[in-house]
Write a protein that holds these residues in place. Structure first.
Motif, PDB file in Angstrom:
ATOM      1  N   GLU A 100      42.747  38.641  -8.358  1.00 43.62           N
ATOM      2  CA  GLU A 100      43.878  38.005  -7.681  1.00 43.62           C
ATOM      3  C   GLU A 100      44.016  38.487  -6.246  1.00 43.62           C
ATOM      4  OE1 GLU A 100      47.364  36.545  -9.398  1.00 43.62           O
ATOM      5  OE2 GLU A 100      45.646  35.275  -9.774  1.00 43.62           O
ATOM      6  N   PHE A 101      43.763  39.792  -6.027  1.00 44.20           N
ATOM      7  CA  PHE A 101      44.014  40.272  -4.670  1.00 44.20           C
ATOM      8  C   PHE A 101      42.982  39.742  -3.681  1.00 44.20           C
ATOM      9  CE2 PHE A 101      40.813  43.532  -4.633  1.00 44.20           C
ATOM     10  CZ  PHE A 101      40.809  44.090  -5.901  1.00 44.20           C
ATOM     11  N   THR A 116      42.049  36.577  -3.877  1.00 41.83           N
ATOM     12  CA  THR A 116      42.668  35.291  -3.553  1.00 41.83           C
ATOM     13  C   THR A 116      43.788  35.487  -2.542  1.00 41.83           C
ATOM     14  OG1 THR A 116      42.314  34.860  -5.884  1.00 41.83           O
ATOM     15  CG2 THR A 116      43.440  33.165  -4.639  1.00 41.83           C
ATOM     16  N   LEU A 117      44.578  36.535  -2.754  1.00 48.98           N
ATOM     17  CA  LEU A 117      45.672  36.805  -1.819  1.00 48.98           C
ATOM     18  C   LEU A 117      45.102  37.086  -0.428  1.00 48.98           C
ATOM     19  CD1 LEU A 117      48.746  37.337  -1.381  1.00 48.98           C
ATOM     20  CD2 LEU A 117      48.200  39.740  -1.626  1.00 48.98           C
ATOM     21  N   LYS A 131      42.519  35.974   0.853  1.00 44.47           N
ATOM     22  CA  LYS A 131      42.114  34.716   1.459  1.00 44.47           C
ATOM     23  C   LYS A 131      43.333  33.904   1.877  1.00 44.47           C
ATOM     24  CE  LYS A 131      38.080  33.223  -0.945  1.00 44.47           C
ATOM     25  NZ  LYS A 131      37.630  32.066  -1.720  1.00 44.47           N
ATOM     26  N   THR A 132      44.324  33.818   0.996  1.00 43.18           N
ATOM     27  CA  THR A 132      45.453  32.951   1.325  1.00 43.18           C
ATOM     28  C   THR A 132      46.277  33.530   2.457  1.00 43.18           C
ATOM     29  OG1 THR A 132      46.887  33.969  -0.301  1.00 43.18           O
ATOM     30  CG2 THR A 132      45.636  32.053  -1.007  1.00 43.18           C
ATOM     31  N   LYS A 133      46.190  34.845   2.683  1.00 46.68           N
ATOM     32  CA  LYS A 133      46.994  35.351   3.786  1.00 46.68           C
ATOM     33  C   LYS A 133      46.279  35.156   5.104  1.00 46.68           C
ATOM     34  CE  LYS A 133      45.856  40.306   3.518  1.00 46.68           C
ATOM     35  NZ  LYS A 133      46.310  41.568   2.959  1.00 46.68           N
ATOM     36  N   GLY A 134      45.035  34.659   5.062  1.00 44.05           N
ATOM     37  CA  GLY A 134      44.416  34.242   6.306  1.00 44.05           C
ATOM     38  C   GLY A 134      43.166  34.990   6.694  1.00 44.05           C
ATOM     39  N   LEU A 135      42.634  35.835   5.810  1.00 45.55           N
ATOM     40  CA  LEU A 135      41.364  36.469   6.139  1.00 45.55           C
ATOM     41  C   LEU A 135      40.259  35.478   5.817  1.00 45.55           C
ATOM     42  CD1 LEU A 135      41.772  40.048   4.644  1.00 45.55           C
ATOM     43  CD2 LEU A 135      42.277  39.252   6.941  1.00 45.55           C
ATOM     44  N   ASN A 136      39.144  35.550   6.557  1.00 44.88           N
ATOM     45  CA  ASN A 136      38.047  34.662   6.194  1.00 44.88           C
ATOM     46  C   ASN A 136      37.205  35.319   5.095  1.00 44.88           C
ATOM     47  OD1 ASN A 136      36.162  36.402   7.358  1.00 44.88           O
ATOM     48  ND2 ASN A 136      36.362  35.402   9.357  1.00 44.88           N
ATOM     49  N   GLN A 137      36.248  34.538   4.605  1.00 42.38           N
ATOM     50  CA  GLN A 137      35.461  34.962   3.452  1.00 42.38           C
ATOM     51  C   GLN A 137      34.828  36.344   3.665  1.00 42.38           C
ATOM     52  OE1 GLN A 137      35.137  33.018   0.624  1.00 42.38           O
ATOM     53  NE2 GLN A 137      34.102  34.751  -0.291  1.00 42.38           N
ATOM     54  N   GLN A 174      35.604  38.755   5.896  1.00 43.16           N
ATOM     55  CA  GLN A 174      36.600  39.826   5.987  1.00 43.16           C
ATOM     56  C   GLN A 174      37.128  40.190   4.608  1.00 43.16           C
ATOM     57  OE1 GLN A 174      39.270  37.814   8.588  1.00 43.16           O
ATOM     58  NE2 GLN A 174      38.572  38.876  10.428  1.00 43.16           N
ATOM     59  N   ARG A 196      36.439  43.873   3.204  1.00 39.79           N
ATOM     60  CA  ARG A 196      37.587  44.780   3.214  1.00 39.79           C
ATOM     61  C   ARG A 196      38.174  44.990   1.832  1.00 39.79           C
ATOM     62  NH1 ARG A 196      39.744  45.641   8.327  1.00 39.79           N
ATOM     63  NH2 ARG A 196      41.733  46.168   7.398  1.00 39.79           N
ATOM     64  N   HIS A 197      38.112  43.956   1.002  1.00 42.71           N
ATOM     65  CA  HIS A 197      38.754  44.109  -0.304  1.00 42.71           C
ATOM     66  C   HIS A 197      37.756  44.269  -1.445  1.00 42.71           C
ATOM     67  CE1 HIS A 197      42.920  43.607   0.992  1.00 42.71           C
ATOM     68  NE2 HIS A 197      42.382  42.888   1.958  1.00 42.71           N
TER      69      HIS A 197
END
Lengths: 314, 347, 380
Positions: A209-210, A212-213, A215-221, A223, A227-228
């Motif tokens: 889920e994080f 997806t989060l 991505k939805t908060k605006g990081l690109n694929q 990043q 980072r995650h």
């Protein structure tokens, strides 16, 4: 945290003490004397045994032994492999070459494993993933000594690309060439282990889920992945990587034997086969110490890296 | 009611299916809805009715085995079903924010809370570290986190479920989106925390003039939140209208069933009506009205032909053959009309 | 969105507007499919995995060979004969196309000796290679049929012979029998001990659990090599002591697995319900909780088998293998390695055998793990 570390270190020494005790008793209770040389008169053997306290009860012998190890750093004296040389020195002398070969092999296998694992995870169920998983199954299944024999026969003997055995006197390029085969033979296993582990972890985090989060908060694929997913997958990877690093001290018994490398691995086999009991005990202590340290470091590093454990242990 | 021309997002006849071993699962089979500026719409339906899939399409975060068969998602002059990842990247977070169902797993467990909020500010909006931190703390205060300066340096496991959801909201708000999609934001939370999160979303919506799409299976949650409600069943919208219309004058038998199955304070003696049967297998969606097999009021035609939307008022439509002029006059169940009467009296 | 036109309603025949379900109770759908049992479900999913199924077939074939292989020819595993040492492999039919034809190249031979039937029996020379003159002596390499050369023209050693003239085929088959037996025994014992130990620790929990897990931790801290070495040094080399050396530390991971399973299942409602009904501990452990762990246990066992085979050959390699003349794959490998550069086939066959066996077991256990994975259930 400090208290936790101290507790762990104390527990480690207790375990080490138990192992040393058992090792000592088992080795000393073995039939046959270390000095059973038919050329020596009985009186000389008796004198030698008395000097080594072998004529006394086991418990007293153990007392002398412990006293030597703890107070004088005396791990006993080799009898047959290198007569009259302190066992500790015999070991220490052999550590550098073992370290060198094992560290080179790790330096090759870790990056490769990480690259393969990442590719496989990001190309899940595509051709690259399938090819890599075939490689992983083969590398994990086939024992390193089979690889070693194969390399030795094909690359060294038939194609004459590398020396057949390790050349301890060689220098420069020649030296690296003679180390190439053992390094390769040692690398296959770790490459496969790291690849498989990282792929599994990455696949799981990429679908979390994080991610997806992120991505939805605006990081690109890229990043989001770096980072995650990547960071989170490397955390459990320490679990397999750290033992690899500490195991380099122990060397590989079999590889060193096949390539005639004068490292710590070979000394264990030789000392057992030659009935060199004091040296055997020293080697066993050394091996136990290395693997106990590994367990300790893995536990502690896990606590340091993972905030969940670090902060809760406070 | 907002004007026609300030439509901010429009979903038109969206069809989405998932590849599975058994065949294509038709998760969304022709969904239409519109979102006006500054309004909150709610999409209601039971699990598997396709509501989450619809909003995931809007965000471009469908799983890899999903296929958009047809339809359009119109936003800012673009059709979001056709744009590529690059364009989505400029929309996600900055224009459209998403709040998750499960705040427990939505935060990266090994990254500090503050960093998770500032990350996007620094990377995408090129803020410097201090400004980003200032803004993050401001956001945390806005979503009701006490002592945001201290909390900034903590990890997710040190937060309770409700607090984590507030953080997720703060992250969604970080880049000042104009649309906020809430995908069952309170389902995973305790009941007491639920209402506070709902209040927070309402408050933020007012303050920032957001347009909100609110997804839930709980009609009770909707009542205080939404301007308009879309009821979904088996991948389709079956009834939509303004909140009062849906609650006080429901027309579709499925909406009746949903409302009857909702507990309220008065339901001491009456038995709650469970909806009988199970949702249809979406690999082979049934012919006609998908709800027919579970519908007490199903007619022969329901099994043969899909009902069109019948207009009830300018804003209220329902897709059921019961509204056809030739259909027998069918009032809603007695028990339900009693409840609605009570609800009206209570206001 | 299809909205009905109010002025032009779709024409529907009157009789279609009849309630057809009013008054009839609408029931939840009956399941029409037959219930699929746990094992059947796992079997079905396992069979879909082609790699695992072929791995299983290969394992069965190797087991078959290990039982019946030695009786395919008339040589015993310990029939020594100094006259036929290190014969290369020779297989009927295949020898005609140049594979395994029992030939070997002898290097640096004098050409004038070639016609001497004392030195080269009639028909033994297959090919003369690399003729040259060194120090005025004509030299060459000779490819000879080693079987004719040594006077064993009627014999066929499919995998050749070793340094004592023993038939390697028979030894390979017997070796895999011994290795598989050691592995099976060790794994069986490990799993059994692990189940009992883990079940007790997990079921009773609390202090019992704490003490038992502490013991596990201490034993687990002994390095495997050290334990095995000490054990074999003390009890001598033999199947028993090797099996014991593999058991001493091997059961711990199973115990941990079972304990985790028990901790997970013992607080489930159905177990509590059974307990309140007065079901006794033993029945709870073996009838209510343990069956949940069958899948992981079988998978675990299959993962442990290749590990045990590896450990055995590893020990053989470092000189702690079986007492001669009993072969195991590890012993054969270790013997072959000593003459690798001269008689590579003596390493090749055991190396192939152990590699195929390990790969097959790994693929097989991967398939089992996926088949038994409860999250995969019902997905075909």
């Amino acid at each position: 945290m400090t208290r936790y570390i101290i507790e762990r270190i104390i527990a480690m020494f207790i375990t080490l003490f138990i192992i040393v005790t058992i090792a000592f008793c088992v080795v000393r209770m073995m039939p046959g004397s270390v000095y059973d040389n038919p050329e020596l008169p009985q009186s000389v053997i008796d004198a030698l045994e008395a000097k080594a306290h072998l004529n006394e009860p086991l418990l007293v012998q153990y007392g002398y032994f412990l006293k030597g190890v703890i107070l004088e750093g005396d791990w006993g004296t080799s009898v047959k492999i290198e007569p009259s040389v302190p066992a500790f020195d015999v070991l220490v002398k052999r550590i550098p070459v073992t370290l060198e070969i094992n560290i080179y092999s790790l330096l090759i296998s870790l990056p490769l494993g990480i690259i393969f694992g990442t590719i496989a995870a990001l190309r899940k169920n595509k051709l690259a993933d399938h090819l890599i998983s075939v490689m992983v199954v083969i590398c994990i299944s086939v024992p390193s000594f089979v690889f070693a024999s194969l390399l030795q026969y094909v690359l060294a003997f038939k194609l004459e690309l590398f020396p057949i055995v390790y050349e301890s006197t060689a220098v420069g390029v020649q030296r690296f060439a003679s180390m190439a085969l053992p390094i390769m033979a040692l690398a296959f296993g770790p490459i496969a282990t790291v690849t498989r582990y990282l792929r599994g972890e990455l696949v799981e985090t990429v679908n979390s889920e994080f991610m997806t989060l992120a991505k939805t908060k605006g990081l690109n694929q890229v990043q989001a992945t770096v980072r995650h997913a990547f960071r989170n997958s490397c955390l459990p990877l320490t679990n397999v990587i750290i033992p690899m690093f500490t195991n380099v001290l122990g060397g590989s018994l079999v590889i060193e034997r096949i390539f005639s490398i004068p490292g710590v691995g070979g000394i264990m086999i030789n000392s057992i086969n030659a009935n060199d009991h004091p040296l055997t005990i020293a080697v066993l202590i050394f091996y136990s110490l290395v693997s106990l340290l590994t367990i300790l470091i893995v536990d502690l590093s896990y606590g340091i890296i993972d905030p969940r454990i670090r902060l809760e242990a406070k | 009611m907002a004007e026609k021309n300030d439509i901010i997002l429009e979903v038109k006849d969206l069809h989405v299916s998932f590849k599975s071993y058994a065949g294509y699962v038709r998760a969304v089979r022709g969904v239409n809805f519109t979102l006006h500026k500054g309004e909150t719409i709610a999409i209601v339906g039971e699990s598997g009715s396709g509501k989450s899939v619809s909003v995931k399409t809007i965000m471009g975060i469908l799983s890899k085995n999903a296929v958009i068969d047809s339809g359009e998602v119109l936003y800012d002059g673009m059709d979001l079903t056709k744009v590529d990842e690059k364009v989505f990247h400029t929309l996600r977070g900055k224009r459209i924010g998403l709040i998750f169902q499960d705040p427990l797993s939505a935060l990266n467990p090994i990254m500090k809370i503050g960093k998770q909020i500032t990350e996007v500010l620094i990377l995408e909006q090129k803020m410097n570290k201090e400004d980003a931190k200032k803004k993050a703390i401001e956001l945390m205060r806005a979503v009701g986190i006490p002592q945001p300066e201290v909390r900034f340096d903590q990890y997710p496991f040190q937060f309770s479920g409700g607090m984590r959801q507030r953080i997720v909201i703060a992250i969604a708000l970080a880049s000042d989106p104009e649309i906020l999609i809430c995908d069952e934001p309170t389902t995973a939370l305790d009941v007491t925390v639920q209402s506070r999160i709902l209040e927070l979303i309402n408050k933020i919506k007012e303050e920032r003039n957001l347009s909100v799409i609110f997804i839930t299976h709980d009609l009770g949650v909707v009542a205080n939140m939404a301007d308009r409600v879309y009821v979904m069943y088996a991948g389709k919208v079956v009834e939509f209208g303004e909140s009062e219309e849906i609650f006080f004058e429901p027309a579709h038998p499925y909406t009746w069933a949903l409302l009857s199955s909702m507990p309220d304070l008065e339901t001491k003696d009456e038995k709650l009506m469970a909806i009988p049967g199970t949702p249809p297998n979406m690999v082979y969606p049934p012919k006609g009205d998908a709800f027919a097999a579970r519908n007490q009021y199903a007619m022969q035609i329901d099994f043969e032909e899909e009902p069109p939307f019948f207009k009830i008022s300018d804003t209220h439509y329902a897709a059921t053959w019961l509204l056809h002029p030739d259909a027998p006059e069918t009032p809603m169940p007695e028990q339900l009309s009693q409840r609605i009467k009570r609800m009206k009296e209570e206001g | 969105m299809y909205i009905a036109d109010q002025n032009n309603m779709p024409k529907i025949p009157k009789e279609k507007f009849v309630f057809v379900q009013q008054g009839t109770a609408i029931k939840d759908e009956n399941f029409e499919t037959k219930p699929i049992g746990f094992f059947k479900d796992a079997m079905m999913r396992f069979c879909k995995n082609k790699a695992s199924v072929s791995a299983m077939v290969i394992i069965l074939f190797i087991i078959f060979l290990s039982i019946f292989g030695p009786s395919f020819n008339s040589y015993g595993f310990n029939d020594q004969d100094v006259n036929r040492i290190n014969l290369p492999p020779r297989i009927p039919v295949l020898e005609n196309i140049g594979i395994a034809d029992g030939t070997r190249v002898l290097t640096n031979r004098r050409v004038d000796n070639l016609d001497d039937p004392e030195k080269y029996p009639e028909g033994s020379i297959v090919e003369i290679l690399n003729r040259r003159t060194e120090k005025n002596v004509e030299m060459c390499d000779v490819k000879i049929n080693y079987y004719v050369y040594t006077g064993y023209d009627d014999e066929y050693f499919w995998a050749g012979t070793d340094y004592l003239g023993r038939d390697l085929w028979t030894r390979l088959c017997r070796g895999s029998r011994v290795s598989l037996m050691i592995a099976t025994l060790a794994v069986f014992a490990n799993i059994l001990i692990g189940i009992i130990y883990g079940a007790i620790a997990g079921y009773y929990g609390g202090k019992v659990d704490m003490v038992m897990m502490r013991i596990c931790e201490i034993i687990g801290a002994f390095p495997q090599v050290v334990v095995a070495t000490l054990f074999i040094m003390f009890f001598g080399t033999g199947i028993f002591s090797i099996v014991m050396a593999l058991i001493i530390r091997g059961w711990i991971s199973t115990a941990r697995l079972i304990r985790a399973q028990f901790l997970r299942f013992k607080s489930r409602e159905y177990v509590l319900a059974a307990r309140t009904l007065g079901v006794r501990d033993r029945a709870l452990i073996f009838r209510h909780i343990l069956p949940n762990s069958i899948g992981p246990i079988i998978t675990k066992a299959m993962i442990e088998v290749p590990n045990a085979i590896f450990s055995e050959s590893f020990l053989a390699f470092i000189g702690l293998g079986l007492q001669a003349p009993e072969p195991s794959i590890g012993v054969l490998l270790s013997d072959g390695q000593k003459v690798l550069l001269h008689y590579p086939y003596q390493t090749l066959f055991p190396a192939l055998l152990i590699s195929i066996l390990m790969i097959s077991f790994n693929l097989f256990s991967n398939g089992l793990r996926d088949a038994f994975d409860p999250t995969m259930r019902g997905i075909d």
